[in-house]
Design a protein around this motif. Structure first.
Motif, short mmCIF file in Angstrom:
data_model
loop_
_atom_site.label_atom_id
_atom_site.label_comp_id
_atom_site.label_asym_id
_atom_site.label_seq_id
_atom_site.Cartn_x
_atom_site.Cartn_y
_atom_site.Cartn_z
N LYS A 71 0.83 -1.21 0.00
CA LYS A 71 0.00 0.00 0.00
C LYS A 71 0.86 1.25 0.00
O LYS A 71 0.58 2.21 -0.74
N LEU A 115 0.79 3.99 -3.13
CA LEU A 115 0.17 5.31 -2.94
C LEU A 115 1.16 6.46 -2.88
O LEU A 115 0.74 7.62 -2.82
N LEU A 146 0.67 9.41 -5.33
CA LEU A 146 -0.63 10.07 -5.39
C LEU A 146 -0.67 11.29 -4.49
O LEU A 146 -0.13 11.27 -3.38
N ARG A 188 -5.66 10.38 -3.72
CA ARG A 188 -5.91 9.30 -2.76
C ARG A 188 -7.39 9.23 -2.39
O ARG A 188 -7.97 8.15 -2.27
N VAL A 199 -3.71 1.95 -9.73
CA VAL A 199 -3.75 1.52 -8.32
C VAL A 199 -5.13 0.94 -8.07
O VAL A 199 -6.14 1.50 -8.51
#
Length: 342
Positions: free
Chosen positions: A48, A52, A55, A60, A84
């Motif tokens: 994760k 992320l 972003l 997000r 994603v």
């Protein structure tokens, strides 16, 4: 390792994609193979975090709302197309590494007929193949050739924009679906009012787009697009699958009148660790037009086999030539040819 270190490492390994997945090592796609680059599987938390890191906070939030998210990112070395998503409740990502600039037709070792196709002034040229076979790269090379050699206005509709074109002899105006236009068919309809010489469509993915593209080609615009099919003889079947039954004959006749050529691609690993495009080429002669108008698209393969004088070439002869030159291995050749021998 953070995401930026991973991106640097992947570029040095000439990877096309990075797979970030919980409970698996980080994987790089090099040629056609997935190569593990970490010794231990990623924990869900690490997967994760890596997924992320690129972003923004707004992105997000959008990801959490939609449960998957596509976006483009860039640094000083390259551009990236990133997806994603949640997988069984855990976050992972796939990162496609994009070249810094469009490559030329010559750099891709594409046959001379592709250059000839890029010089068309009207009609439709389709670049076909399954996923990740270099279709977008070939289309970008053809746009680059037009941009370098002709004073023309090129409008592209893409999702997303993968290659950025700099104006040379011509003008290239790029529109991204979701950012610059609502959909492919909306962007295409608008492009017809923008005085185009060439329209490039990232993908034929619905009947409205196909119909407008064929109408544009019929009225004298040169249209380039890609289509997901596994072989040239499936092209009519695929296009007709988007159309209502009552439109079948109209679509067949429109396609026969507008289609100029089909370039069908397979991306094959080379013996030096690189990649090479092997392509089968159909030039739409009178014989091909007759096949398209009638049922029996399997006869297109006969047209290609007998059409060498028009620049046509079969996948079998191209792959056999690459194998004969020692550019690809026996296994790589057989992996493609198994789909082309009856």
């Amino acid at each position: 390792m953070d995401i930026h270190e991973l991106l640097d490492f992947a570029r040095k390994k000439n990877a096309a994609d990075i797979h970030i997945c919980p409970h698996a090592p980080v994987l790089l796609r090099v040629a056609r193979e997935l190569i593990p680059v970490s010794t231990k599987p990623l924990t869900p938390e690490d997967s994760k975090r890596l997924s992320l890191e690129l972003l923004s906070e707004e992105q997000r939030q959008r990801f959490e709302q939609n449960l998957d998210y596509d976006f483009m990112s860039a640094d000083s070395s390259a551009r990236y197309r990133i997806n994603v998503a949640y997988f069984c409740g855990e976050v992972g990502a796939v990162v496609r590494i994009l070249p810094e600039r469009p490559r030329s037709i010559e750099e891709l070792y594409l046959p001379n007929i592709v250059t000839h196709c890029a010089n068309y002034t009207k009609g439709l040229v389709l670049i076909t193949g399954s996923t990740s076979q270099g279709k977008t790269t070939t289309m970008a090379a053809m746009i680059n050739h037009i941009n370098c050699h002709h004073k023309k206005h090129v409008v592209t509709i893409e999702d997303p924009v993968e290659y950025l074109h700099v104006n040379k002899k011509g003008v290239v105006r790029q529109r991204e679906v979701g950012k610059d236009t609502l959909s492919f068919h909306n962007g295409l309809r608008a492009a017809l009012r923008q005085d185009p010489d060439v329209i490039a469509i990232g993908e034929m993915r619905d009947y409205e787009t196909i119909k407008i593209a064929l109408t544009a080609a019929e009225t004298g615009v040169f249209v380039l697009s890609t289509l997901h099919i596994i072989s040239i003889d499936k092209i009519i079947e695929r296009l007709l699958s988007y159309a209502p039954p009552e439109e079948e004959m109209h679509l067949r006749y429109l396609l026969a009148d507008c289609l100029q050529a089909v370039i069908h691609q397979e991306l094959v690993a080379t013996t030096d660790g690189g990649k090479r495009v092997a392509c089968e080429v159909l030039v739409v002669t009178d014989a091909a037009k007759n096949v398209i108008r009638r049922r029996g698209a399997y006869l297109l393969r006969n047209v290609i086999t007998s059409g060498k004088r028009y620049g046509m070439q079969t996948m079998v002869e191209v792959v056999e030539s690459l194998r004969g030159q020692g550019l690809i291995t026996e296994d790589a050749a057989n992996g493609i040819l198994v789909n082309y021998h009856n």
